[in-house]
Design a protein around this motif. Sequence first.
Motif, PDB file in Angstrom:
ATOM      1  N   GLY A 107       0.778  -1.227   0.000  1.00  0.00           N
ATOM      2  CA  GLY A 107       0.000   0.000   0.000  1.00  0.00           C
ATOM      3  C   GLY A 107       0.805   1.270   0.000  1.00  0.00           C
ATOM      4  O   GLY A 107       0.336   2.285   0.512  1.00  0.00           O
ATOM      5  N   THR A 108       2.003   1.232  -0.543  1.00  0.00           N
ATOM      6  CA  THR A 108       2.795   2.444  -0.640  1.00  0.00           C
ATOM      7  C   THR A 108       3.578   2.414  -1.941  1.00  0.00           C
ATOM      8  O   THR A 108       3.614   1.386  -2.637  1.00  0.00           O
ATOM      9  CB  THR A 108       3.755   2.584   0.554  1.00  0.00           C
ATOM     10  N   TYR A 109       4.187   3.531  -2.282  1.00  0.00           N
ATOM     11  CA  TYR A 109       4.925   3.604  -3.528  1.00  0.00           C
ATOM     12  C   TYR A 109       6.365   3.121  -3.321  1.00  0.00           C
ATOM     13  O   TYR A 109       7.003   3.504  -2.342  1.00  0.00           O
ATOM     14  CB  TYR A 109       4.952   5.036  -4.060  1.00  0.00           C
ATOM     15  N   PRO A 110       6.865   2.306  -4.220  1.00  0.00           N
ATOM     16  CA  PRO A 110       8.259   1.896  -4.097  1.00  0.00           C
ATOM     17  C   PRO A 110       9.184   3.071  -4.360  1.00  0.00           C
ATOM     18  O   PRO A 110       8.807   4.018  -5.060  1.00  0.00           O
ATOM     19  CB  PRO A 110       8.405   0.817  -5.182  1.00  0.00           C
ATOM     20  N   MET A 414      -1.592 -20.770   6.213  1.00  0.00           N
ATOM     21  CA  MET A 414      -1.385 -19.415   6.736  1.00  0.00           C
ATOM     22  C   MET A 414      -2.360 -18.420   6.120  1.00  0.00           C
ATOM     23  O   MET A 414      -2.609 -17.356   6.710  1.00  0.00           O
ATOM     24  CB  MET A 414       0.052 -18.975   6.489  1.00  0.00           C
ATOM     25  N   HIS A 415      -2.943 -18.738   4.968  1.00  0.00           N
ATOM     26  CA  HIS A 415      -3.912 -17.799   4.390  1.00  0.00           C
ATOM     27  C   HIS A 415      -5.239 -17.796   5.155  1.00  0.00           C
ATOM     28  O   HIS A 415      -6.155 -17.031   4.829  1.00  0.00           O
ATOM     29  CB  HIS A 415      -4.138 -18.073   2.906  1.00  0.00           C
ATOM     30  N   ASP A 416      -5.361 -18.643   6.190  1.00  0.00           N
ATOM     31  CA  ASP A 416      -6.512 -18.607   7.087  1.00  0.00           C
ATOM     32  C   ASP A 416      -6.207 -17.851   8.383  1.00  0.00           C
ATOM     33  O   ASP A 416      -7.035 -17.836   9.299  1.00  0.00           O
ATOM     34  CB  ASP A 416      -6.953 -20.033   7.448  1.00  0.00           C
ATOM     35  N   ALA A 422      -2.663  -9.801   6.937  1.00  0.00           N
ATOM     36  CA  ALA A 422      -2.331  -8.389   7.124  1.00  0.00           C
ATOM     37  C   ALA A 422      -0.872  -8.097   6.806  1.00  0.00           C
ATOM     38  O   ALA A 422      -0.535  -7.027   6.274  1.00  0.00           O
ATOM     39  CB  ALA A 422      -2.642  -7.974   8.562  1.00  0.00           C
ATOM     40  N   ASP A 423       0.006  -9.043   7.108  1.00  0.00           N
ATOM     41  CA  ASP A 423       1.436  -8.855   6.869  1.00  0.00           C
ATOM     42  C   ASP A 423       1.855  -9.204   5.451  1.00  0.00           C
ATOM     43  O   ASP A 423       3.019  -9.020   5.080  1.00  0.00           O
ATOM     44  CB  ASP A 423       2.249  -9.732   7.836  1.00  0.00           C
ATOM     45  N   GLY A 424       0.934  -9.736   4.651  1.00  0.00           N
ATOM     46  CA  GLY A 424       1.321 -10.163   3.316  1.00  0.00           C
ATOM     47  C   GLY A 424       2.173 -11.415   3.344  1.00  0.00           C
ATOM     48  O   GLY A 424       2.993 -11.627   2.448  1.00  0.00           O
ATOM     49  N   GLY A 425       1.978 -12.231   4.370  1.00  0.00           N
ATOM     50  CA  GLY A 425       2.747 -13.458   4.499  1.00  0.00           C
ATOM     51  C   GLY A 425       1.843 -14.676   4.529  1.00  0.00           C
ATOM     52  O   GLY A 425       1.923 -15.504   5.443  1.00  0.00           O
ATOM     53  N   GLU A 426       0.992 -14.808   3.524  1.00  0.00           N
ATOM     54  CA  GLU A 426       0.006 -15.890   3.500  1.00  0.00           C
ATOM     55  C   GLU A 426       0.581 -17.223   3.056  1.00  0.00           C
ATOM     56  O   GLU A 426      -0.097 -18.249   3.127  1.00  0.00           O
ATOM     57  CB  GLU A 426      -1.141 -15.514   2.558  1.00  0.00           C
ATOM     58  N   GLU A 427       1.806 -17.221   2.598  1.00  0.00           N
ATOM     59  CA  GLU A 427       2.421 -18.439   2.091  1.00  0.00           C
ATOM     60  C   GLU A 427       2.817 -19.337   3.256  1.00  0.00           C
ATOM     61  O   GLU A 427       3.462 -18.894   4.200  1.00  0.00           O
ATOM     62  CB  GLU A 427       3.669 -18.049   1.295  1.00  0.00           C
ATOM     63  N   GLY A 428       2.434 -20.601   3.201  1.00  0.00           N
ATOM     64  CA  GLY A 428       2.885 -21.541   4.220  1.00  0.00           C
ATOM     65  C   GLY A 428       1.749 -22.202   4.969  1.00  0.00           C
ATOM     66  O   GLY A 428       0.565 -22.076   4.634  1.00  0.00           O
ATOM     67  N   PHE A 429       2.119 -22.885   6.041  1.00  0.00           N
ATOM     68  CA  PHE A 429       1.140 -23.647   6.822  1.00  0.00           C
ATOM     69  C   PHE A 429       1.741 -24.006   8.171  1.00  0.00           C
ATOM     70  O   PHE A 429       2.946 -23.944   8.386  1.00  0.00           O
ATOM     71  CB  PHE A 429       0.735 -24.931   6.087  1.00  0.00           C
ATOM     72  N   VAL A 430       0.866 -24.411   9.079  1.00  0.00           N
ATOM     73  CA  VAL A 430       1.254 -25.066  10.331  1.00  0.00           C
ATOM     74  C   VAL A 430       0.708 -26.481  10.270  1.00  0.00           C
ATOM     75  O   VAL A 430      -0.478 -26.688  10.019  1.00  0.00           O
ATOM     76  CB  VAL A 430       0.698 -24.324  11.561  1.00  0.00           C
TER      77      VAL A 430
END
Length: 511
Positions: A107-110, A414-416, A422-430
Amino acid sequence: MNPGATLVGPVLEYPCASAYDRELCAQVRPPDWHNPQPRSCYDWLVIGGGPAGLTAARGAAALGASVALVECHLLGGVSLNYGSVSSQALIRTSRLYAEMRDASYYGTYPPTSIEVDFALAMERMRRIRARLARLSSATSIAALGIDLFFGTARFVRDDAIDLDGMRLSFKKALIATGSRSLLPTLPGLTEAGYLTNETVFDLTTLPASLLVIGGGPVGCELAQAFCRFGSRTVIVHDEPLFLPTEERDAAQLLSAALARDGIEMHLNTTAVAVRGDSGRKIVETVSDGDVGTVTADTVLTGIGRVPAVGGLDLEAAGVAFDTTTGIRVDDFLRTTSKRIFAAGDVCMEHPFVDTAHASARIAVHNALCRGRQRLSRLTIPWCTYTDPEIAHVGLYVRQARAQGIPIKTFTVPMHDVDRAIADGGEEGFVKIHVREGTDTILGATIVARHAGEMINDLSLAMVAGIGLDTMARVIHAYPTQAEAVRKAAEACRRRHRPQWRTWLQRWRGAR
């Protein structure tokens, strides 16, 4: 200085020899250090000043034992000087560059221009390393009453060593010499030149291209970091997946992440020869019988480590060892010599700093306190610090099945998890494994941005005998990524409480 003390000879400095490197050497191998006059006999003699050796020396000194610590190079061992401290500093900086390039996702400009200053990143790493070296400094060790010796030790009997012509006698001893880089036997590699996980931290200029041989934890971590700094990065790995000991879906997620970063991957591919050409390295590879070549400015070998057992004259002390697996120890960390113990990388399957500390504490307790603590009772977590991280503790599914243990797995993507989204870290699992029909935790794998932190809750639960049902009652701060652990625990609890549903149905029927 003790009467009769001897001045230690010059020590090799880091090739960079920056101000921070000189500060580091002043802490972990002072150039003006004088070896003390040895006592007639030490209660506890430790060979090796890495994590295991330092822990063992400090622990014995705290018990009131007379202690000698011998180090042939730099205090702090690989972890401080060439390993996890250095790599973590670089990984953090490289992740920042990756996040700046992906700023629009957050949500910001690079930034209009992202200029990588590799020399500045390396300077930060050296500054951090020098700061942490104060905790392992020669003066801090001596202040504990430990006699610190720098030099090369070799056994002359099972109760004495020779230290560059000086005799040190002991009642009990610990071998904690750690491990060294395992180099592939590639024709032409030495002539062409290469880096290891130790020498790579001497760089001050970012290589335009980097070829990493080996897809284990170190190879993957450094490949991703250098790619994010801007090197064209290639990994050659002779297995079908990275991290061959990890669970298949975890390794597949890592492959996808490395590909998104732009790493060129050659799996099921073996490097067979290297030659130099105008300052570049040409690596010949073989994959399914097809011969190819990969050209890079720098080659990094990341295929593992082997126990450092050479030059100790272990035969003179009656200590059995193998050059591949290290010193032979029993479950109490005793070697084949009744006076001598071993700890850390030199004798253990898992070459981690935390296991080095833990094994050293066991050795001190068993050697000096007549204890019976067992190595096999340790619960050992570990983590590969790629992005996402991959952490594990306990049994894998394949190990449970091989042992005939019925297993049930609870998985939460992790996408659940709110915080991961919120952190943009939906990749992965427990993924948590329990013994079928119970809530006893047998093992877990976590793939997530902060997996190394999250695995600790499960390690604690396993050590304390806390079942997964009980973990469902633990209130977590919200929102955190550890919510994934709670979700898995709730799934387990629902499965193990069928009587609640039966009672509710009867209650509804009565109404």
